[in-house]
Design a protein around this motif. Structure first.
Motif, PDB file in Angstrom:
ATOM      1  N   ILE A 242       1.046  -1.312   0.092  1.00  9.21           N
ATOM      2  CA  ILE A 242       0.054  -0.165  -0.003  1.00  9.21           C
ATOM      3  C   ILE A 242       0.875   1.363  -0.039  1.00  9.21           C
ATOM      4  N   GLY A 243       0.508   2.084  -1.006  1.00 14.14           N
ATOM      5  CA  GLY A 243       1.510   3.214  -0.987  1.00 14.14           C
ATOM      6  C   GLY A 243       1.532   4.230   0.079  1.00 14.14           C
ATOM      7  N   ALA A 244       0.448   4.348   0.885  1.00  9.58           N
ATOM      8  CA  ALA A 244       0.307   5.097   2.005  1.00  9.58           C
ATOM      9  C   ALA A 244       1.111   4.300   3.416  1.00  9.58           C
ATOM     10  N   LEU A 245       1.207   3.259   3.179  1.00  6.00           N
ATOM     11  CA  LEU A 245       1.810   2.339   4.318  1.00  6.00           C
ATOM     12  C   LEU A 245       2.751   1.309   3.709  1.00  6.00           C
ATOM     13  N   GLN A 246       3.947   2.010   3.627  1.00  6.45           N
ATOM     14  CA  GLN A 246       5.139   1.204   2.860  1.00  6.45           C
ATOM     15  C   GLN A 246       5.551   0.056   3.811  1.00  6.45           C
ATOM     16  N   ASP A 247       5.374   0.246   4.930  1.00  8.12           N
ATOM     17  CA  ASP A 247       5.862  -0.920   5.934  1.00  8.12           C
ATOM     18  C   ASP A 247       5.005  -2.104   5.861  1.00  8.12           C
ATOM     19  N   LEU A 278      -5.443 -10.474   5.110  1.00 12.15           N
ATOM     20  CA  LEU A 278      -5.015  -9.856   6.115  1.00 12.15           C
ATOM     21  C   LEU A 278      -4.488 -10.407   7.122  1.00 12.15           C
ATOM     22  N   SER A 279      -3.440  -9.896   7.827  1.00  8.55           N
ATOM     23  CA  SER A 279      -2.942 -10.346   9.147  1.00  8.55           C
ATOM     24  C   SER A 279      -3.738 -10.001  10.429  1.00  8.55           C
ATOM     25  N   GLU A 280      -3.596 -10.481  11.392  1.00  7.91           N
ATOM     26  CA  GLU A 280      -4.552 -10.317  12.698  1.00  7.91           C
ATOM     27  C   GLU A 280      -4.276  -9.010  13.119  1.00  7.91           C
ATOM     28  N   GLY A 281      -5.324  -8.003  13.167  1.00  8.97           N
ATOM     29  CA  GLY A 281      -5.021  -6.733  13.669  1.00  8.97           C
ATOM     30  C   GLY A 281      -4.905  -5.849  12.790  1.00  8.97           C
ATOM     31  N   GLY A 282      -4.382  -6.238  11.614  1.00 11.86           N
ATOM     32  CA  GLY A 282      -4.428  -5.167  10.505  1.00 11.86           C
ATOM     33  C   GLY A 282      -5.617  -4.467  10.033  1.00 11.86           C
TER      34      GLY A 282
END
Length: 370
Positions: A242-247, A278-282
């Motif tokens: 995701i562009g806004a969330l590079q990590d 999706l990972s848990e909590g994502g």
């Protein structure tokens, strides 16, 4: 003194002339051509492509009213979680005058018919008690009275629905209360208190009160070029960034490739969809721009060299194998059979071995570095 000055000037001119001559002579001499040299090595090569798109909920539902009116109250905000059946807003009905007049007329007629039915029943009941009419005739009059009572109740309910949007008999199912049809997160509420809204009908799509989606079930939607779509297979793994969330990176599984192309910027492209894992909590927001990296082909432990060392001639490919060393170095043009390329390195199937050394592109030296 003048004689010495003339000699010095002549010497300086001679030096400048000689220096210029030497410089031009050096520039005119052929330069030694130096090439990069590569040794084939075993490596893994994979061809990947990057697909641009965005993250969306799989199912996004627009909640619309079942009756026209004005928003009188809003109970939820964007970002709130709602369960199916939760009330999102309340609509104040603005009755249509023609329907209201018809409903009121129906009530008046029902009252007149009921009053007449009650009179007929009392008269028939007296005759029946005097045994002047049969039980069958009396039962008919009694049924007519019951029908008149029910018609009055139905007429009053219809009037309340037209006037208020609900009746006393079905208050729990009031159409003035706008309820969510699914469980999920409210993405948007495009109306405010005081807005006029229209119900869904055959002539109108209706006003959207809220958009609700299950944010635990997301998909990646993007477009791929027609030159690459033939290499896609359902179930292929994709890496999403995701562009806004590079990590934040996560996997997705390809599940849909459109059978029909759409033209975009002069090129034919096919829509794809992939189920996001999706990972848990994502927590991902709807509409995030994202890139999907997908491996179209892969070759492991194959002989490879930089693609810059390949000479392409029609449908054939060649390399220059280095023979000898130093001033005795020669370059043998050799046919090779190539395989997969990742744009930097290319697979060599036949023609050379790991013991050979091949010539690369010429090394360009900046004159300012000398």
């Amino acid at each position: 003194m003048k004689k010495y000055s003339k000699l010095i000037i002549a010497a300086i001119i001679a030096l400048i002339f000689i220096g210029t001559f030497v410089f031009l002579w050096q520039k005119s001499q052929p330069k030694e051509v130096v090439y990069n040299e590569f040794t084939p090595k075993l490596d893994s090569i994979q061809k990947t492509t990057i697909i641009t798109g965005k993250i969306e909920p799989r199912n996004e539902v627009n909640i619309k009213p079942q009756i026209s009116g004005i928003i009188s109250e809003l109970y939820k905000e964007p970002g709130d979680y709602v369960n199916a059946g939760d009330v999102i807003a309340k609509v104040k009905v603005v009755p249509e005058m023609g329907q209201l007049s018809s409903a009121e007329m129906r009530v008046r007629l029902a009252e007149i018919n009921l009053k007449q039915a009650q009179t007929d029943f009392q008269r028939e009941e007296n005759l029946f008690n005097q045994k002047l009419v049969s039980a069958d005739e009396f039962d008919k009059i009694k049924v007519a009275l019951d029908q008149a009572k029910h018609e009055k109740i139905a007429a009053e309910d219809a009037l309340e629905v037209v006037r208020d949007g609900f009746s006393k008999s079905n208050a729990k199912a009031s159409s003035t209360l706008i309820r969510s049809t699914i469980s999920g997160v409210i993405l948007d509420i495009p109306v405010k208190v005081g807005y006029s809204v229209i119900q869904v009908n055959t002539m109108n799509e209706g006003t959207t009160i809220a958009s609700v989606a299950n944010m635990n079930n997301l998909i990646f939607r993007g477009n791929i070029d027609e030159t690459e779509v033939g290499q896609l297979v359902n179930g292929m793994n994709m890496k999403i960034t995701i562009g806004a969330l590079q990590d934040l990176k996560f996997d997705a599984a390809l599940e849909y490739v459109s059978p029909k192309a759409v033209e975009s910027n002069g090129a034919n492209q096919f829509e794809i969809k992939a189920a996001v894992k999706l990972s848990e909590g994502g927590k991902i927001r709807s509409g995030y721009s994202a890139n999907a990296e997908i491996v179209l082909a892969r070759a492991d432990k194959v002989l490879s060299i930089p693609e810059s060392a390949i000479e392409f001639s029609g449908d054939s490919t060649f390399v220059y194998v280095i023979k000898g060393e130093g001033k005795n170095k020669t370059y043998d043009r050799t046919y090779v059979e190539t395989g997969l390329s990742d744009g930097v390195n290319i697979e060599i199937k036949k023609g050379i071995t790991a013991k050979d050394k091949v010539r690369g592109p010429e090394i360009i030296t900046d004159e300012n570095e000398k």
